[in-house]
Design a protein around this motif. Structure first.
Motif, PDB file in Angstrom:
ATOM      1  N   GLN A 137       0.839  -1.182   0.000  1.00  0.00           N
ATOM      2  CA  GLN A 137       0.000   0.000   0.000  1.00  0.00           C
ATOM      3  C   GLN A 137       0.882   1.242   0.000  1.00  0.00           C
ATOM      4  O   GLN A 137       1.754   1.386   0.844  1.00  0.00           O
ATOM      5  N   VAL A 138       0.653   2.122  -0.970  1.00  0.00           N
ATOM      6  CA  VAL A 138       1.405   3.362  -1.076  1.00  0.00           C
ATOM      7  C   VAL A 138       0.451   4.525  -0.860  1.00  0.00           C
ATOM      8  O   VAL A 138      -0.606   4.589  -1.490  1.00  0.00           O
ATOM      9  N   GLN A 139       0.808   5.433   0.026  1.00  0.00           N
ATOM     10  CA  GLN A 139       0.034   6.656   0.220  1.00  0.00           C
ATOM     11  C   GLN A 139       0.771   7.806  -0.457  1.00  0.00           C
ATOM     12  O   GLN A 139       1.984   7.949  -0.300  1.00  0.00           O
ATOM     13  N   LEU A 140       0.029   8.621  -1.184  1.00  0.00           N
ATOM     14  CA  LEU A 140       0.611   9.723  -1.949  1.00  0.00           C
ATOM     15  C   LEU A 140      -0.046  11.036  -1.556  1.00  0.00           C
ATOM     16  O   LEU A 140      -1.279  11.112  -1.474  1.00  0.00           O
ATOM     17  N   VAL A 141       0.778  12.054  -1.345  1.00  0.00           N
ATOM     18  CA  VAL A 141       0.266  13.377  -1.008  1.00  0.00           C
ATOM     19  C   VAL A 141       0.921  14.395  -1.924  1.00  0.00           C
ATOM     20  O   VAL A 141       2.151  14.576  -1.888  1.00  0.00           O
ATOM     21  N   GLU A 142       0.101  15.060  -2.746  1.00  0.00           N
ATOM     22  CA  GLU A 142       0.605  16.100  -3.645  1.00  0.00           C
ATOM     23  C   GLU A 142       0.591  17.453  -2.941  1.00  0.00           C
ATOM     24  O   GLU A 142      -0.233  17.705  -2.053  1.00  0.00           O
ATOM     25  N   SER A 143       1.491  18.315  -3.374  1.00  0.00           N
ATOM     26  CA  SER A 143       1.519  19.694  -2.893  1.00  0.00           C
ATOM     27  C   SER A 143       2.137  20.569  -3.967  1.00  0.00           C
ATOM     28  O   SER A 143       2.728  20.061  -4.934  1.00  0.00           O
ATOM     29  N   GLY A 144       1.982  21.877  -3.792  1.00  0.00           N
ATOM     30  CA  GLY A 144       2.620  22.823  -4.701  1.00  0.00           C
ATOM     31  C   GLY A 144       1.704  23.460  -5.709  1.00  0.00           C
ATOM     32  O   GLY A 144       2.127  24.342  -6.476  1.00  0.00           O
ATOM     33  N   GLY A 145       0.442  23.026  -5.740  1.00  0.00           N
ATOM     34  CA  GLY A 145      -0.489  23.642  -6.673  1.00  0.00           C
ATOM     35  C   GLY A 145      -0.852  25.057  -6.248  1.00  0.00           C
ATOM     36  O   GLY A 145      -0.490  25.501  -5.155  1.00  0.00           O
TER      37      GLY A 145
END
Length: 124
Positions: A1-9
Motif C-alpha cells: 500500500q502506497v500513500q501519496l500526497v501532492e503539494s505545490g499547486g
C-alpha cells in the motif's frame, strides 16, 4: 500500500512556473513507475508525464513536452513535476500516481495508487 500526497499547486500567471511535489509513504515507491496525470472539468484524466523506477525512462504528453519536467528522488520517496511557461490550458487538477509495474506507462489503468490531487490554475 502506497500513500501519496501532492503539494505545490496554486494560482499562477501564464508564462510563469510552478513545481508540484508528490510525497510517498509505505509500499514500493522506489521500485515502481510514477506519473502525473491531470483532469479538467468534463474531461477524461490524461497523462502529463511518466517516469520509470530508476528515472532512466520518461514520457510526456505532446502538449507539455519541452515545458514540463518529471523527476524523482527515491532517497526521499518523492516525485516532482516542474512546470515552466504554463498556459491557461494547463489549468486542471493534477494527480500523482504510482504504477503496478516499474516502467513508463501512459494508461490510467496501469496505476494502482493515486494521490488526492492538487489544483493548478493558470490565469491569462
Amino acid at each position: 500500500q502506497v500513500q501519496l500526497v501532492e503539494s505545490g499547486g496554486g494560482l499562477v500567471q501564464a508564462g510563469g512556473s510552478l513545481r508540484l511535489s508528490c510525497a510517498a509513504s509505505g509500499g514500493t515507491f522506489r521500485s515502481s513507475g510514477v506519473a502525473w496525470f491531470r483532469q479538467s472539468p468534463g474531461q477524461d484524466r490524461e497523462l502529463v508525464a511518466a517516469m520509470s523506477w530508476s528515472g532512466g525512462g520518461t514520457a510526456y504528453a505532446r502538449s507539455v513536452e519541452g515545458r514540463f519536467t518529471i523527476s524523482r528522488d527515491n532517497a526521499k520517496n518523492t516525485a516532482y513535476l516542474q512546470m515552466n511557461r504554463v498556459k491557461p490550458e494547463d489549468t486542471a487538477i493534477y494527480y500523482c500516481a504510482v504504477g503496478s509495474g516499474n516502467g513508463v506507462d501512459a494508461a490510467v489503468v496501469q496505476y494502482e495508487y493515486w494521490g488526492q490531487g492538487t489544483q493548478v490554475t493558470v490565469s491569462s
